[in-house]
Motif scaffolding. Structure first.
Motif, PDB file in Angstrom:
ATOM      1  N   LEU A 107       2.242   7.464  -9.280  1.00  0.00           N
ATOM      2  CA  LEU A 107       1.444   6.351  -9.651  1.00  0.00           C
ATOM      3  C   LEU A 107       1.652   5.323  -8.638  1.00  0.00           C
ATOM      4  O   LEU A 107       2.649   4.703  -8.148  1.00  0.00           O
ATOM      5  CB  LEU A 107       2.044   5.663 -11.023  1.00  0.00           C
ATOM      6  N   TYR A 108       0.329   4.833  -8.223  1.00  0.00           N
ATOM      7  CA  TYR A 108       0.582   3.812  -7.125  1.00  0.00           C
ATOM      8  C   TYR A 108       1.134   2.611  -7.490  1.00  0.00           C
ATOM      9  O   TYR A 108       0.872   1.911  -8.324  1.00  0.00           O
ATOM     10  CB  TYR A 108      -1.145   3.456  -6.545  1.00  0.00           C
ATOM     11  N   ILE A 109       2.206   2.073  -6.641  1.00  0.00           N
ATOM     12  CA  ILE A 109       2.973   1.213  -6.809  1.00  0.00           C
ATOM     13  C   ILE A 109       2.112  -0.410  -7.007  1.00  0.00           C
ATOM     14  O   ILE A 109       2.657  -1.253  -7.777  1.00  0.00           O
ATOM     15  CB  ILE A 109       4.114   0.876  -5.806  1.00  0.00           C
ATOM     16  N   MET A 110       1.194  -0.451  -6.351  1.00  0.00           N
ATOM     17  CA  MET A 110       0.446  -1.707  -6.386  1.00  0.00           C
ATOM     18  C   MET A 110      -0.762  -1.833  -7.274  1.00  0.00           C
ATOM     19  O   MET A 110      -1.330  -2.533  -7.593  1.00  0.00           O
ATOM     20  CB  MET A 110      -0.252  -2.009  -5.165  1.00  0.00           C
ATOM     21  N   ASP A 111      -0.748  -0.295  -8.119  1.00  0.00           N
ATOM     22  CA  ASP A 111      -1.695  -0.416  -9.243  1.00  0.00           C
ATOM     23  C   ASP A 111      -1.701   0.838  -9.923  1.00  0.00           C
ATOM     24  O   ASP A 111      -1.994   2.062  -9.944  1.00  0.00           O
ATOM     25  CB  ASP A 111      -3.340  -0.218  -8.732  1.00  0.00           C
ATOM     26  N   ASP A 112      -0.691   0.577 -10.999  1.00  0.00           N
ATOM     27  CA  ASP A 112      -0.051   1.959 -11.626  1.00  0.00           C
ATOM     28  C   ASP A 112      -0.850   2.445 -12.717  1.00  0.00           C
ATOM     29  O   ASP A 112      -0.748   3.281 -13.485  1.00  0.00           O
ATOM     30  CB  ASP A 112       1.314   1.801 -12.165  1.00  0.00           C
ATOM     31  N   SER A 113      -2.250   1.949 -12.647  1.00  0.00           N
ATOM     32  CA  SER A 113      -3.293   2.575 -13.526  1.00  0.00           C
ATOM     33  C   SER A 113      -3.907   3.977 -12.929  1.00  0.00           C
ATOM     34  O   SER A 113      -4.596   4.596 -13.531  1.00  0.00           O
ATOM     35  CB  SER A 113      -4.495   1.627 -13.848  1.00  0.00           C
TER      36      SER A 113
END
Length: 342
Positions: A292-298
């Motif tokens: 999950l991308y740390i700057m956009d965990d959606s």
């Protein structure tokens, strides 16, 4: 013969030796500059040899970019204090730049490269060990290459304790650097989950479920509900049959809840997406694109990059000292030994 300050200065600039070491070498060689330099070199090798069995697990990473070539290196010292030494920092920088320029294939080739001082990198390390007073080692490096259409993401965290170089296509250096920041924080070991061996996935899944068992033992004591086990750990385990069974289960739930079938198509994608996230925990721990991308965990890293028209091609992450077994020291014993002159 008398040794002048100018001679000492010249020898120091030539060898990197300390003032007193340079002066003593000149006195011993009757002011012969070349002989003094050779004497210091021999003494440096001797000093380095005495430190050869010490553990050097501190240090820094260094990164250099030379056009379409990037190099990342790790140099080690015995203490974090020395890792902040100006001479050591400069040596790390010089090593990275040298490797980015020459592109050696092995550590042996790298150590044989000639530095700006006209000596090999190996000799530079010996001199650094002698003058700094701690074992200095060249541990590892990687050379990363890209095309003209791709971008490097170079990022160092915690003053160089962690170094990352990523290669991204269809984006810019800003996005590539942000990806490297994610890699520094989340420590993936492979690019894609496809690179994870099935037996490795099973072993890691078993470890995760064992940890859940340990947590549940504590939760029972405070009357908290137990956490469920993970049935699957990787997308490679989510076969068509598994996904079909999950979808059918969700449809039964919606039916039992009295939800009309005409809206199921709006609800099911979200439930299936969550099912996949919940059952790919091993992928998320080790595979960059599945995290999950740390700057956009959606979004996963892969989904985020796709939303930007970008694609991750490769990455290399070095963390200083990882995998090195540090010797445990007894500080009180060291103090007593020092008192005894040992």
């Amino acid at each position: 013969m008398a040794v002048t300050a100018a001679q000492v200065k010249e020898l120091r600039e030539k060898t990197g030796a300390g003032i007193m070491d340079a002066k003593r070498a000149l006195v011993e060689t009757d002011g012969n500059m070349e002989a003094a330099a050779e004497l210091l070199r021999e003494k440096g090798i001797a000093k380095a040899a005495k430190k050869a069995d010490r553990v050097a697990a501190e240090g820094l990473t260094g990164i250099a970019v030379n056009g379409n070539v990037a190099a990342i290196v790790e140099l080690n010292s015995e203490t974090d204090f020395v890792a902040k030494n100006d001479q050591f920092v400069a040596l790390v920088k010089e090593t990275a730049e040298l490797i980015a320029s020459k592109k050696p294939a092995t550590n042996e080739e790298a150590l044989a490269l000639e530095t700006a001082s006209g000596i090999t990198l190996e000799a530079e390390l010996v001199q650094a060990t002698a003058t700094i007073g701690e074992k200095i080692t060249f541990r590892r490096f990687a050379v990363i290459e890209k095309t003209d259409d791709q971008h490097f993401g170079a990022y160092q965290h915690n003053g160089g304790k962690i170094g990352v170089v990523s290669v991204v296509e269809g984006a810019d250096e800003t996005l590539a650097k942000q990806l490297s920041m994610h890699i520094a924080a989340m420590n993936p070991t492979v690019l894609s989950a496809d690179e994870l061996d099935s037996e490795f996935v099973k072993a890691e899944l078993a470890q995760m479920n064992h940890k859940i068992d340990e947590d549940n033992a504590s939760r029972v004591l405070v009357n908290k509900p137990e956490l469920p086990h993970h049935e699957f750990g990787s997308k490679s385990q989510l076969t068509e049959e598994v996904l079909a069974a999950a979808k059918a289960s969700f449809e039964e739930e919606l039916k039992a809840e009295g939800k009309p079938e005409k809206i199921w198509d709006k609800i099911l994608p979200g439930k299936m997406a969550k099912f996949i996230v919940d059952n790919t925990k091993v992928d998320q721990q080790f595979a960059l694109l599945a995290q999950l991308y740390i700057m956009d965990d959606s979004k996963t890293v892969e989904a985020f990059l796709e939303s930007k028209g970008a694609k991750a091609i490769a990455f290399t992450r070095f963390e200083v000292g990882e995998g090195i077994e540090k010797a445990e020291t007894d500080f009180a014993a060291e103090v007593e030994a020092a008192k005894a002159g040992l």
